[in-house]
Design a protein around this motif. Sequence first.
Motif, PDB file in Angstrom:
ATOM      1  N   PRO A  89       0.906  -1.439   0.172  1.00 18.86           N
ATOM      2  CA  PRO A  89      -0.016   0.199   0.150  1.00 18.86           C
ATOM      3  C   PRO A  89       0.769   1.283  -0.066  1.00 18.86           C
ATOM      4  O   PRO A  89       0.342   2.292  -0.444  1.00 18.86           O
ATOM      5  CB  PRO A  89      -0.916  -0.273   1.396  1.00 18.86           C
ATOM      6  CG  PRO A  89      -0.942  -1.668   1.534  1.00 18.86           C
ATOM      7  CD  PRO A  89       0.428  -2.075   0.977  1.00 18.86           C
ATOM      8  N   ALA A  90       1.948   1.349   0.352  1.00 19.43           N
ATOM      9  CA  ALA A  90       2.953   2.436   0.538  1.00 19.43           C
ATOM     10  C   ALA A  90       4.140   2.470  -0.418  1.00 19.43           C
ATOM     11  O   ALA A  90       4.997   3.336  -0.390  1.00 19.43           O
ATOM     12  CB  ALA A  90       3.366   2.589   2.039  1.00 19.43           C
ATOM     13  N   GLY A 122      11.441  10.436  10.416  1.00 20.49           N
ATOM     14  CA  GLY A 122      10.143  10.751   9.699  1.00 20.49           C
ATOM     15  C   GLY A 122       9.096  10.438  10.689  1.00 20.49           C
ATOM     16  O   GLY A 122       9.151   9.611  11.605  1.00 20.49           O
ATOM     17  N   ILE A 123       7.536  10.872  10.268  1.00 19.92           N
ATOM     18  CA  ILE A 123       6.709  10.393  11.052  1.00 19.92           C
ATOM     19  C   ILE A 123       6.108   8.972  10.638  1.00 19.92           C
ATOM     20  O   ILE A 123       6.322   8.673   9.914  1.00 19.92           O
ATOM     21  CB  ILE A 123       5.461  11.532  10.714  1.00 19.92           C
ATOM     22  CG1 ILE A 123       5.792  12.900  11.034  1.00 19.92           C
ATOM     23  CG2 ILE A 123       4.079  11.073  11.506  1.00 19.92           C
ATOM     24  CD1 ILE A 123       4.664  13.848  10.492  1.00 19.92           C
ATOM     25  N   LYS A 124       5.998   8.293  11.884  1.00 16.84           N
ATOM     26  CA  LYS A 124       5.640   7.007  11.760  1.00 16.84           C
ATOM     27  C   LYS A 124       4.071   6.891  12.093  1.00 16.84           C
ATOM     28  O   LYS A 124       3.462   7.749  12.739  1.00 16.84           O
ATOM     29  CB  LYS A 124       6.576   6.086  12.768  1.00 16.84           C
ATOM     30  CG  LYS A 124       7.995   6.100  12.672  1.00 16.84           C
ATOM     31  CD  LYS A 124       8.371   5.662  11.221  1.00 16.84           C
ATOM     32  CE  LYS A 124       9.878   5.713  11.181  1.00 16.84           C
ATOM     33  NZ  LYS A 124      10.551   7.183  11.844  1.00 16.84           N
ATOM     34  N   GLY A 125       3.564   5.647  11.601  1.00 18.73           N
ATOM     35  CA  GLY A 125       2.171   5.347  12.048  1.00 18.73           C
ATOM     36  C   GLY A 125       1.185   5.165  10.690  1.00 18.73           C
ATOM     37  O   GLY A 125       0.274   4.753  10.996  1.00 18.73           O
ATOM     38  N   HIS A 126       1.489   6.099   9.811  1.00 19.86           N
ATOM     39  CA  HIS A 126       0.472   6.087   8.605  1.00 19.86           C
ATOM     40  C   HIS A 126       0.659   4.676   7.614  1.00 19.86           C
ATOM     41  O   HIS A 126      -0.215   4.320   7.244  1.00 19.86           O
ATOM     42  CB  HIS A 126       0.718   7.147   7.520  1.00 19.86           C
ATOM     43  CG  HIS A 126       0.532   8.388   8.405  1.00 19.86           C
ATOM     44  ND1 HIS A 126      -0.583   8.809   8.643  1.00 19.86           N
ATOM     45  CD2 HIS A 126       1.654   9.391   8.562  1.00 19.86           C
ATOM     46  CE1 HIS A 126      -0.431  10.261   9.164  1.00 19.86           C
ATOM     47  NE2 HIS A 126       0.793  10.535   9.237  1.00 19.86           N
ATOM     48  N   HIS A 127       1.947   3.928   7.869  1.00 17.27           N
ATOM     49  CA  HIS A 127       2.237   2.875   7.158  1.00 17.27           C
ATOM     50  C   HIS A 127       3.371   2.205   7.733  1.00 17.27           C
ATOM     51  O   HIS A 127       4.184   2.723   8.554  1.00 17.27           O
ATOM     52  CB  HIS A 127       2.376   3.098   5.559  1.00 17.27           C
ATOM     53  CG  HIS A 127       3.372   4.181   5.226  1.00 17.27           C
ATOM     54  ND1 HIS A 127       4.733   3.744   5.437  1.00 17.27           N
ATOM     55  CD2 HIS A 127       3.320   5.206   4.836  1.00 17.27           C
ATOM     56  CE1 HIS A 127       5.609   4.609   5.095  1.00 17.27           C
ATOM     57  NE2 HIS A 127       4.852   5.547   4.630  1.00 17.27           N
ATOM     58  N   GLU A 128       3.550   0.744   7.522  1.00 21.69           N
ATOM     59  CA  GLU A 128       4.753   0.094   7.886  1.00 21.69           C
ATOM     60  C   GLU A 128       5.899   0.442   6.880  1.00 21.69           C
ATOM     61  O   GLU A 128       5.658   0.716   5.738  1.00 21.69           O
ATOM     62  CB  GLU A 128       4.658  -1.463   7.894  1.00 21.69           C
ATOM     63  CG  GLU A 128       3.471  -1.950   9.026  1.00 21.69           C
ATOM     64  CD  GLU A 128       3.959  -1.434  10.378  1.00 21.69           C
ATOM     65  OE1 GLU A 128       5.205  -1.588  10.573  1.00 21.69           O
ATOM     66  OE2 GLU A 128       3.258  -1.305  11.177  1.00 21.69           O
ATOM     67  N   PHE A 180       8.066 -10.129  11.993  1.00 18.60           N
ATOM     68  CA  PHE A 180       7.748  -9.118  12.983  1.00 18.60           C
ATOM     69  C   PHE A 180       8.080  -7.783  12.101  1.00 18.60           C
ATOM     70  O   PHE A 180       8.736  -7.632  11.186  1.00 18.60           O
ATOM     71  CB  PHE A 180       8.397  -8.729  14.176  1.00 18.60           C
ATOM     72  CG  PHE A 180      10.153  -9.129  14.023  1.00 18.60           C
ATOM     73  CD1 PHE A 180      10.662  -7.626  14.252  1.00 18.60           C
ATOM     74  CD2 PHE A 180      10.623 -10.213  13.897  1.00 18.60           C
ATOM     75  CE1 PHE A 180      12.269  -7.776  14.170  1.00 18.60           C
ATOM     76  CE2 PHE A 180      12.247 -10.192  13.961  1.00 18.60           C
ATOM     77  CZ  PHE A 180      12.776  -9.243  14.162  1.00 18.60           C
ATOM     78  N   LEU A 181       7.134  -6.920  12.716  1.00 21.65           N
ATOM     79  CA  LEU A 181       6.805  -5.522  11.766  1.00 21.65           C
ATOM     80  C   LEU A 181       8.034  -4.518  12.176  1.00 21.65           C
ATOM     81  O   LEU A 181       8.492  -5.018  13.428  1.00 21.65           O
ATOM     82  CB  LEU A 181       5.706  -4.779  12.145  1.00 21.65           C
ATOM     83  CG  LEU A 181       4.285  -5.627  11.683  1.00 21.65           C
ATOM     84  CD1 LEU A 181       3.130  -4.841  12.215  1.00 21.65           C
ATOM     85  CD2 LEU A 181       4.337  -5.739  10.297  1.00 21.65           C
ATOM     86  N   GLY A 182       8.595  -3.841  11.262  1.00 19.36           N
ATOM     87  CA  GLY A 182       9.387  -2.777  11.808  1.00 19.36           C
ATOM     88  C   GLY A 182       9.010  -1.930  12.895  1.00 19.36           C
ATOM     89  O   GLY A 182       9.702  -1.206  13.601  1.00 19.36           O
ATOM     90  N   SER A 183       7.786  -1.827  13.130  1.00 18.42           N
ATOM     91  CA  SER A 183       7.215  -0.957  14.363  1.00 18.42           C
ATOM     92  C   SER A 183       6.862  -1.897  15.521  1.00 18.42           C
ATOM     93  O   SER A 183       6.713  -1.158  16.441  1.00 18.42           O
ATOM     94  CB  SER A 183       5.841  -0.352  13.812  1.00 18.42           C
ATOM     95  OG  SER A 183       5.015  -1.389  13.492  1.00 18.42           O
TER      96      SER A 183
END
Length: 289
Positions: A89-90, A122-128, A180-183
């Motif tokens: 998606p990103a 950068g801002i996190k949270g909108h996508h992985e 596991f996710l990068g977040s």
Amino acid sequence: MTAPQCSAAWTRDLLEHGYCIIPDLLPPEALSSIESDLDPVFDQTPCSHGYFYGYRTKRFGSLLRRSPHAAQLVLEPTILAIVRQVLSPACDRIQLNVAQAIEIHPGEIEQFPHCDHDMWPGIKGHHEYLVNVMWPLTEFTPDNGATRIYPGTHRRKIETLDDLPQPVVAQCQPGSAICFLGSTVHGAGANRSQGIRRGIVVGYSLGWLKPYENQWLAYPPEIARTFPDELAELAGYALHRPNLGNYEGQCPSNLLKGNPVGHPQATDALRPDQEEAVEQFAQRHWCAK
């Protein structure tokens, strides 16, 4: 059942909890073959320097040129399907972020809990930003440094270590895949055993990010041209629209072909919406001449 179909449930688990452990994804013999190839490299590699990398931990990359069996990990179909579902998606395409072998020796302390997407500002949270897969080469146990994962931290703001929940110890056998996710906050455990713990981390990131491992130095054209097309693309020999990662205005995959053109023709590689806007702009100006 195809890889995308069988990966759907694992993708849901990954996005819900921040991690998933897929048992028996590859035969243990596949990991044994890789480990045999890497044995002499482990022997010759010194321990790292720094509290994050670990003073009793060995690390090295460039696995695709060190073992012909490493490609099987990077190209595993179920993993690629999961990663693409999470990251597509990103981005237009995913890329290989890292392929690194890790050996944790007895006496190593627990690694600082962290999330890997913090390597990019950068801002996190909108996508992985990335998905990591840890492949055990030896059994992962609570005593020998198995990866510790903090479930749900991909959806929580963690300001201090006191905010962390109880970790899950990723205890599993070679052939399993720890995703596991990068977040997601995680870290290697302490090795309180008398043996070493070996594993391989393969990470995939958004295709427009600068990768953790410099893929073009790890796999220069004379190495990458021996790769299958999909592997070469993951290793950076592909454009990401618009025009990102080009070489002389063309796709860097041209470097892997027989005789690359000495003076190549720079050629647009735009997203469809950009192509339409640029074409309309150009037509208006041509008509006005």
